[in-house]
Design a protein around this motif. Structure first.
Motif, PDB file in Angstrom:
ATOM      1  N   ASP A 154       0.809  -1.115   0.140  1.00  0.00           N
ATOM      2  CA  ASP A 154       0.302  -0.026   0.171  1.00  0.00           C
ATOM      3  C   ASP A 154       0.810   1.338   0.045  1.00  0.00           C
ATOM      4  N   HIS A 155       2.311   1.217  -0.231  1.00  0.00           N
ATOM      5  CA  HIS A 155       2.910   2.257  -0.251  1.00  0.00           C
ATOM      6  C   HIS A 155       2.716   3.198  -1.346  1.00  0.00           C
ATOM      7  N   PRO A 156       2.348   4.376  -1.312  1.00  0.00           N
ATOM      8  CA  PRO A 156       2.143   5.183  -2.828  1.00  0.00           C
ATOM      9  C   PRO A 156       3.003   5.039  -3.902  1.00  0.00           C
ATOM     10  N   GLU A 157       4.396   4.481  -3.628  1.00  0.00           N
ATOM     11  CA  GLU A 157       5.228   4.451  -4.581  1.00  0.00           C
ATOM     12  C   GLU A 157       5.596   2.925  -5.177  1.00  0.00           C
ATOM     13  N   ALA A 158       4.791   2.080  -4.405  1.00  0.00           N
ATOM     14  CA  ALA A 158       4.843   0.625  -4.746  1.00  0.00           C
ATOM     15  C   ALA A 158       4.175   0.618  -6.062  1.00  0.00           C
ATOM     16  N   TYR A 159       4.753  -0.054  -7.122  1.00  0.00           N
ATOM     17  CA  TYR A 159       4.299  -0.065  -8.429  1.00  0.00           C
ATOM     18  C   TYR A 159       2.693  -0.656  -8.542  1.00  0.00           C
ATOM     19  N   GLY A 160       2.531  -1.437  -7.670  1.00  0.00           N
ATOM     20  CA  GLY A 160       1.273  -1.957  -7.849  1.00  0.00           C
ATOM     21  C   GLY A 160       0.252  -0.686  -7.586  1.00  0.00           C
ATOM     22  N   SER A 161       0.424   0.117  -6.468  1.00  0.00           N
ATOM     23  CA  SER A 161      -0.171   1.372  -5.965  1.00  0.00           C
ATOM     24  C   SER A 161      -0.281   2.184  -7.443  1.00  0.00           C
ATOM     25  N   VAL A 162       0.997   2.507  -7.923  1.00  0.00           N
ATOM     26  CA  VAL A 162       1.233   3.377  -9.267  1.00  0.00           C
ATOM     27  C   VAL A 162       0.120   2.829 -10.342  1.00  0.00           C
ATOM     28  N   ILE A 163       0.281   1.689 -10.650  1.00  0.00           N
ATOM     29  CA  ILE A 163      -0.495   1.118 -11.643  1.00  0.00           C
ATOM     30  C   ILE A 163      -1.983   1.484 -11.549  1.00  0.00           C
TER      31      ILE A 163
ATOM     32  N   ALA B 130      -5.433   1.647 -13.841  1.00  0.00           N
ATOM     33  CA  ALA B 130      -6.449   0.653 -13.555  1.00  0.00           C
ATOM     34  C   ALA B 130      -7.790   1.487 -12.914  1.00  0.00           C
ATOM     35  N   SER B 131      -7.465   2.298 -11.925  1.00  0.00           N
ATOM     36  CA  SER B 131      -8.415   3.180 -11.381  1.00  0.00           C
ATOM     37  C   SER B 131      -9.253   3.765 -12.331  1.00  0.00           C
ATOM     38  N   ARG B 132      -8.921   4.250 -13.361  1.00  0.00           N
ATOM     39  CA  ARG B 132      -9.366   5.122 -14.545  1.00  0.00           C
ATOM     40  C   ARG B 132     -10.153   4.632 -15.698  1.00  0.00           C
ATOM     41  N   VAL B 133     -10.304   3.108 -15.702  1.00  0.00           N
ATOM     42  CA  VAL B 133     -10.709   2.714 -16.785  1.00  0.00           C
ATOM     43  C   VAL B 133     -11.566   1.301 -16.119  1.00  0.00           C
ATOM     44  N   ASN B 134     -12.234   0.403 -17.015  1.00  0.00           N
ATOM     45  CA  ASN B 134     -13.029  -0.730 -16.195  1.00  0.00           C
ATOM     46  C   ASN B 134     -12.496  -1.828 -16.217  1.00  0.00           C
ATOM     47  N   ILE B 135     -11.274  -1.986 -16.061  1.00  0.00           N
ATOM     48  CA  ILE B 135     -10.528  -3.182 -15.882  1.00  0.00           C
ATOM     49  C   ILE B 135     -10.721  -3.864 -14.467  1.00  0.00           C
ATOM     50  N   GLY B 136     -11.035  -5.142 -14.327  1.00  0.00           N
ATOM     51  CA  GLY B 136     -11.134  -5.579 -13.064  1.00  0.00           C
ATOM     52  C   GLY B 136      -9.883  -5.466 -12.131  1.00  0.00           C
ATOM     53  N   PRO B 137     -10.132  -5.212 -11.007  1.00  0.00           N
ATOM     54  CA  PRO B 137      -8.944  -5.001 -10.067  1.00  0.00           C
ATOM     55  C   PRO B 137      -7.979  -6.390  -9.942  1.00  0.00           C
ATOM     56  N   ALA B 138      -8.633  -7.549  -9.937  1.00  0.00           N
ATOM     57  CA  ALA B 138      -8.270  -8.716  -9.876  1.00  0.00           C
ATOM     58  C   ALA B 138      -7.229  -9.228 -11.154  1.00  0.00           C
ATOM     59  N   SER B 139      -7.516  -8.518 -12.130  1.00  0.00           N
ATOM     60  CA  SER B 139      -7.004  -8.785 -13.528  1.00  0.00           C
ATOM     61  C   SER B 139      -5.638  -7.988 -13.855  1.00  0.00           C
ATOM     62  N   VAL B 140      -5.312  -7.197 -12.780  1.00  0.00           N
ATOM     63  CA  VAL B 140      -4.134  -6.532 -12.957  1.00  0.00           C
ATOM     64  C   VAL B 140      -3.179  -7.190 -11.868  1.00  0.00           C
ATOM     65  N   HIS B 141      -1.982  -7.669 -12.382  1.00  0.00           N
ATOM     66  CA  HIS B 141      -1.087  -8.370 -11.470  1.00  0.00           C
ATOM     67  C   HIS B 141       0.305  -7.597 -11.382  1.00  0.00           C
ATOM     68  N   THR B 142       1.088  -7.575 -10.253  1.00  0.00           N
ATOM     69  CA  THR B 142       2.245  -7.177 -10.224  1.00  0.00           C
ATOM     70  C   THR B 142       3.136  -8.224  -9.468  1.00  0.00           C
ATOM     71  N   PRO B 143       4.196  -8.235  -9.666  1.00  0.00           N
ATOM     72  CA  PRO B 143       5.422  -9.164  -8.873  1.00  0.00           C
ATOM     73  C   PRO B 143       5.052  -8.686  -7.441  1.00  0.00           C
ATOM     74  N   ASP B 144       5.541  -9.784  -6.628  1.00  0.00           N
ATOM     75  CA  ASP B 144       5.513  -9.679  -5.317  1.00  0.00           C
ATOM     76  C   ASP B 144       6.678  -9.189  -4.542  1.00  0.00           C
ATOM     77  N   GLY B 145       6.979  -8.107  -4.343  1.00  0.00           N
ATOM     78  CA  GLY B 145       8.084  -7.659  -4.026  1.00  0.00           C
ATOM     79  C   GLY B 145       8.272  -7.917  -2.263  1.00  0.00           C
ATOM     80  N   THR B 146       7.457  -8.357  -1.774  1.00  0.00           N
ATOM     81  CA  THR B 146       7.188  -8.328  -0.123  1.00  0.00           C
ATOM     82  C   THR B 146       7.288  -9.815   0.151  1.00  0.00           C
ATOM     83  N   ALA B 147       7.282 -10.649  -0.831  1.00  0.00           N
ATOM     84  CA  ALA B 147       7.445 -12.236  -0.601  1.00  0.00           C
ATOM     85  C   ALA B 147       8.696 -12.459   0.326  1.00  0.00           C
ATOM     86  N   ALA B 148       8.144 -13.602   1.091  1.00  0.00           N
ATOM     87  CA  ALA B 148       9.366 -14.276   2.186  1.00  0.00           C
ATOM     88  C   ALA B 148      10.445 -14.945   1.169  1.00  0.00           C
TER      89      ALA B 148
END
Length: 260
Positions: free
Chosen positions: A75-84, A89-107
């Protein structure tokens, strides 16, 4: 490789968005490759306008981001998931679950990289990838010296890239040192690549991309081997190209039957 020289960033954005729109009208469930940074912003602005004013439909589409910082909360504003989400994504009608980003917090970051590759493959591969280019010629976060056959993996950012990206943070000290990025080989599997660049600061990188040798020192130059790459640049970004007049001539005389 098609090189198109346009007046300014707004024209570049319109041209790139037009390629996306044509794809979505032809293939509503297209898989889109999404980039962050300043260069794609005019593209996303125009796609949002096309959605609102002309009904361009993203409801069946899906998207995969190029990269993500390691260690930034999702949820950091500069995490690329947030940026996308914010820029596109928030400006068009693409489903939120349909937009994928790499997981930079994974163990298990290596496992997350492999899973991201598998997810792209399971979606059928990327139909259209939007790219910017770094001042040192990197695409995604594949810094100079990256393997041209690389897959999604962890990369250490150069200090130049960290300085370039510091404008998005309070200081360079906040810019992470590591990222998860799609590899060069991953990017090269996209069926169509559209690279956008504007401003004199990108002129040397564009010269290396278009007219230089293919080398890992300018990673973007590998796109010379891609079967369908479109380079959309403004006059300033084109200022170091030796054959700029020829590229203009080719575009001005492009046959109507030729694909984008």
């Amino acid at each position: 490789m098609e090189v198109v020289i346009l007046k300014d960033a707004r024209e570049v954005g319109r041209a790139a968005a037009g390629v996306f729109a044509a794809l979505l009208r032809r293939k509503p469930d297209a898989v889109l490759g999404l980039a962050t940074g300043s260069s794609p912003l005019p593209v996303y602005d125009e796609l949002a306008r096309l959605h609102v004013e002309e009904g361009l439909d993203f409801s069946q589409a899906s998207g995969f981001a190029l990269d993500e910082y390691v260690g930034l909360p999702a949820d950091h504003p500069e995490a690329y998931g947030s940026v996308i989400r914010r820029d596109f994504a928030s400006r068009v009608n693409i489903g939120p679950a349909s937009v994928h980003t790499p997981d930079g917090t994974a163990a298990d970051l290596e496992g997350a990289c492999a899973a991201y590759e598998e997810a792209i493959a399971a979606a059928g591969g990327v139909d259209l990838q939007i790219l910017g280019i770094g001042t040192d010629g990197h695409i995604g976060f594949n810094e100079p010296g990256s393997s041209l056959a690389s897959r999604t993996r962890i990369k250490t950012l150069t200090e130049q890239t960290r300085r370039d990206n510091a404008r998005f943070f309070s200081s360079i000290d906040e810019v992470p040192h590591h990222v998860v990025t799609q590899g060069v080989g991953t990017i090269m599997e996209a069926r169509h690549v559209v690279l956008v660049a504007t401003g004199a600061g990108k002129a040397d990188a564009i010269h290396g991309l278009v007219e230089g040798p293919v080398t890992a020192m300018c990673v973007g130059s590998v796109l010379q081997f891609h079967p369908h790459t479109t380079v959309l640049i403004d006059e300033a970004a084109a200022s170091s190209l030796k054959h700029a007049e020829y590229y203009r001539h080719v575009y001005d005389n492009k046959p109507r039957w030729q694909d984008h």
